[in-house]
Design a protein around this motif. Structure first.
Motif, PDB file in Angstrom:
ATOM      1  N   ALA A   1       3.799  12.607   6.543  1.00 61.70           N
ATOM      2  CA  ALA A   1       4.707  12.767   5.409  1.00 61.70           C
ATOM      3  C   ALA A   1       4.212  13.939   4.573  1.00 61.70           C
ATOM      4  O   ALA A   1       3.056  13.954   4.151  1.00 61.70           O
ATOM      5  N   SER A   2       5.067  14.916   4.355  1.00 61.45           N
ATOM      6  CA  SER A   2       4.683  16.058   3.523  1.00 61.45           C
ATOM      7  C   SER A   2       5.329  15.903   2.144  1.00 61.45           C
ATOM      8  O   SER A   2       6.254  15.117   1.960  1.00 61.45           O
ATOM      9  N   ARG A   3       4.783  16.652   1.203  1.00 63.98           N
ATOM     10  CA  ARG A   3       5.268  16.650  -0.183  1.00 63.98           C
ATOM     11  C   ARG A   3       5.168  15.262  -0.830  1.00 63.98           C
ATOM     12  O   ARG A   3       6.033  14.862  -1.602  1.00 63.98           O
ATOM     13  N   VAL A   4       4.082  14.556  -0.523  1.00 62.88           N
ATOM     14  CA  VAL A   4       3.806  13.278  -1.183  1.00 62.88           C
ATOM     15  C   VAL A   4       3.173  13.604  -2.537  1.00 62.88           C
ATOM     16  O   VAL A   4       2.217  14.376  -2.600  1.00 62.88           O
ATOM     17  N   PRO A   5       3.699  13.047  -3.637  1.00 68.28           N
ATOM     18  CA  PRO A   5       3.133  13.372  -4.943  1.00 68.28           C
ATOM     19  C   PRO A   5       1.703  12.848  -5.091  1.00 68.28           C
ATOM     20  O   PRO A   5       1.362  11.790  -4.571  1.00 68.28           O
ATOM     21  N   MET A   6       0.876  13.610  -5.789  1.00 69.21           N
ATOM     22  CA  MET A   6      -0.494  13.190  -6.073  1.00 69.21           C
ATOM     23  C   MET A   6      -0.472  11.996  -7.023  1.00 69.21           C
ATOM     24  O   MET A   6       0.455  11.822  -7.800  1.00 69.21           O
ATOM     25  N   GLY A   7      -1.525  11.187  -6.947  1.00 69.47           N
ATOM     26  CA  GLY A   7      -1.641  10.009  -7.807  1.00 69.47           C
ATOM     27  C   GLY A   7      -1.351   8.745  -7.008  1.00 69.47           C
ATOM     28  O   GLY A   7      -1.276   8.761  -5.776  1.00 69.47           O
ATOM     29  N   THR A   8      -1.166   7.658  -7.708  1.00 68.64           N
ATOM     30  CA  THR A   8      -0.875   6.387  -7.050  1.00 68.64           C
ATOM     31  C   THR A   8       0.614   6.309  -6.740  1.00 68.64           C
ATOM     32  O   THR A   8       1.444   6.454  -7.638  1.00 68.64           O
ATOM     33  N   VAL A   9       0.934   6.113  -5.470  1.00 69.23           N
ATOM     34  CA  VAL A   9       2.323   6.014  -5.033  1.00 69.23           C
ATOM     35  C   VAL A   9       2.558   4.650  -4.396  1.00 69.23           C
ATOM     36  O   VAL A   9       1.656   4.056  -3.813  1.00 69.23           O
ATOM     37  N   LYS A  10       3.784   4.154  -4.533  1.00 73.26           N
ATOM     38  CA  LYS A  10       4.180   2.917  -3.857  1.00 73.26           C
ATOM     39  C   LYS A  10       4.599   3.271  -2.440  1.00 73.26           C
ATOM     40  O   LYS A  10       5.125   4.369  -2.191  1.00 73.26           O
ATOM     41  N   VAL A  11       4.390   2.334  -1.512  1.00 70.23           N
ATOM     42  CA  VAL A  11       4.644   2.602  -0.100  1.00 70.23           C
ATOM     43  C   VAL A  11       5.498   1.480   0.491  1.00 70.23           C
ATOM     44  O   VAL A  11       5.330   0.305   0.131  1.00 70.23           O
ATOM     45  N   ALA A  12       6.391   1.849   1.396  1.00 69.86           N
ATOM     46  CA  ALA A  12       7.181   0.878   2.152  1.00 69.86           C
ATOM     47  C   ALA A  12       7.281   1.365   3.591  1.00 69.86           C
ATOM     48  O   ALA A  12       7.152   2.557   3.866  1.00 69.86           O
ATOM     49  N   VAL A  13       7.503   0.435   4.499  1.00 67.03           N
ATOM     50  CA  VAL A  13       7.735   0.756   5.908  1.00 67.03           C
ATOM     51  C   VAL A  13       9.113   0.225   6.254  1.00 67.03           C
ATOM     52  O   VAL A  13       9.344  -0.989   6.238  1.00 67.03           O
ATOM     53  N   GLN A  14      10.033   1.138   6.528  1.00 67.89           N
ATOM     54  CA  GLN A  14      11.410   0.763   6.827  1.00 67.89           C
ATOM     55  C   GLN A  14      11.650   0.940   8.313  1.00 67.89           C
ATOM     56  O   GLN A  14      11.364   2.006   8.865  1.00 67.89           O
ATOM     57  N   THR A  15      12.153  -0.105   8.936  1.00 66.18           N
ATOM     58  CA  THR A  15      12.365  -0.081  10.377  1.00 66.18           C
ATOM     59  C   THR A  15      13.561  -0.944  10.733  1.00 66.18           C
ATOM     60  O   THR A  15      14.089  -1.668   9.887  1.00 66.18           O
ATOM     61  N   LEU A  16      13.962  -0.852  11.992  1.00 65.02           N
ATOM     62  CA  LEU A  16      15.028  -1.717  12.463  1.00 65.02           C
ATOM     63  C   LEU A  16      14.543  -3.157  12.453  1.00 65.02           C
ATOM     64  O   LEU A  16      13.410  -3.444  12.825  1.00 65.02           O
ATOM     65  N   GLN A  17      15.403  -4.038  12.028  1.00 60.63           N
ATOM     66  CA  GLN A  17      15.085  -5.453  12.059  1.00 60.63           C
ATOM     67  C   GLN A  17      15.493  -6.025  13.419  1.00 60.63           C
ATOM     68  O   GLN A  17      16.365  -5.462  14.100  1.00 60.63           O
ATOM     69  N   PRO A  18      14.873  -7.110  13.857  1.00 64.10           N
ATOM     70  CA  PRO A  18      15.154  -7.660  15.192  1.00 64.10           C
ATOM     71  C   PRO A  18      16.632  -7.910  15.462  1.00 64.10           C
ATOM     72  O   PRO A  18      17.109  -7.660  16.572  1.00 64.10           O
ATOM     73  N   ASN A  19      17.381  -8.345  14.448  1.00 65.91           N
ATOM     74  CA  ASN A  19      18.813  -8.596  14.677  1.00 65.91           C
ATOM     75  C   ASN A  19      19.575  -7.300  14.972  1.00 65.91           C
ATOM     76  O   ASN A  19      20.548  -7.300  15.726  1.00 65.91           O
ATOM     77  N   GLN A  20      19.123  -6.163  14.415  1.00 64.33           N
ATOM     78  CA  GLN A  20      19.769  -4.882  14.691  1.00 64.33           C
ATOM     79  C   GLN A  20      19.494  -4.437  16.128  1.00 64.33           C
ATOM     80  O   GLN A  20      20.369  -3.908  16.795  1.00 64.33           O
ATOM     81  N   VAL A  21      18.279  -4.645  16.583  1.00 60.39           N
ATOM     82  CA  VAL A  21      17.945  -4.273  17.960  1.00 60.39           C
ATOM     83  C   VAL A  21      18.672  -5.173  18.939  1.00 60.39           C
ATOM     84  O   VAL A  21      19.182  -4.725  19.969  1.00 60.39           O
ATOM     85  N   LYS A  22      18.770  -6.451  18.616  1.00 59.07           N
ATOM     86  CA  LYS A  22      19.487  -7.394  19.485  1.00 59.07           C
ATOM     87  C   LYS A  22      20.953  -6.987  19.610  1.00 59.07           C
ATOM     88  O   LYS A  22      21.524  -7.006  20.697  1.00 59.07           O
TER      89      LYS A  22
END
Length: 140
Positions: free
Chosen positions: A69-90
């Protein structure tokens, strides 16, 4: 009337101008790492970084679960991981028989617990201090 050259004053003005120009410029970094769930790589999705002023940076996960990931702001940042959920893959798997096959990385999806998909509920933070930094995420 002749002007007198004052080298000290000119140098001070130049430093002041440079300092003022850099004020307000955000500092950015490149953050890379690997995302796993119980040690297994998350091969589809996006890592989302949200800065203190809601600046957003993202990195796309590859087949090994790695991201940059580029251009991440300096300091404390919140993080999330977004992905396909099992029902979407099914749902994608239940498409017409003449449709092309799903890519391998979609057939063995490692689901990410729902709480990690939102930076407000994930509880994940990264303290970005260096211009290039590694941040590995192992979700449980």
């Amino acid at each position: 009337m002749m002007r007198q050259y004052r080298p000290g004053l000119g140098a001070c003005l130049a430093v002041l101008a440079l300092t003022a120009a850099s004020c307000g410029r955000p500092s950015w970094a490149t953050v890379s790492g690997k995302v796993t769930v119980d040690g297994k790589p998350v091969r589809v999705g996006t890592v989302l970084f949200v800065g203190p002023n809601n600046q957003i940076a993202t990195g796309t996960l590859n087949a090994e679960g790695r991201y940059v990931a580029s251009r991440v702001p300096m300091g404390t940042v919140k993080v999330a991981v977004q992905t396909l959920q099992p029902n979407q893959v099914k749902a994608a798997a239940n498409r017409p028989k003449d449709a092309p096959p799903l890519p391998n990385r979609l057939t063995n999806l490692i689901p990410v617990p729902q709480k990690y998909t939102d930076p407000e509920t994930s509880g994940l933070t990264c303290d970005v201090k260096e211009k290039q930094q590694e941040y590995n995420i192992d979700l449980k």
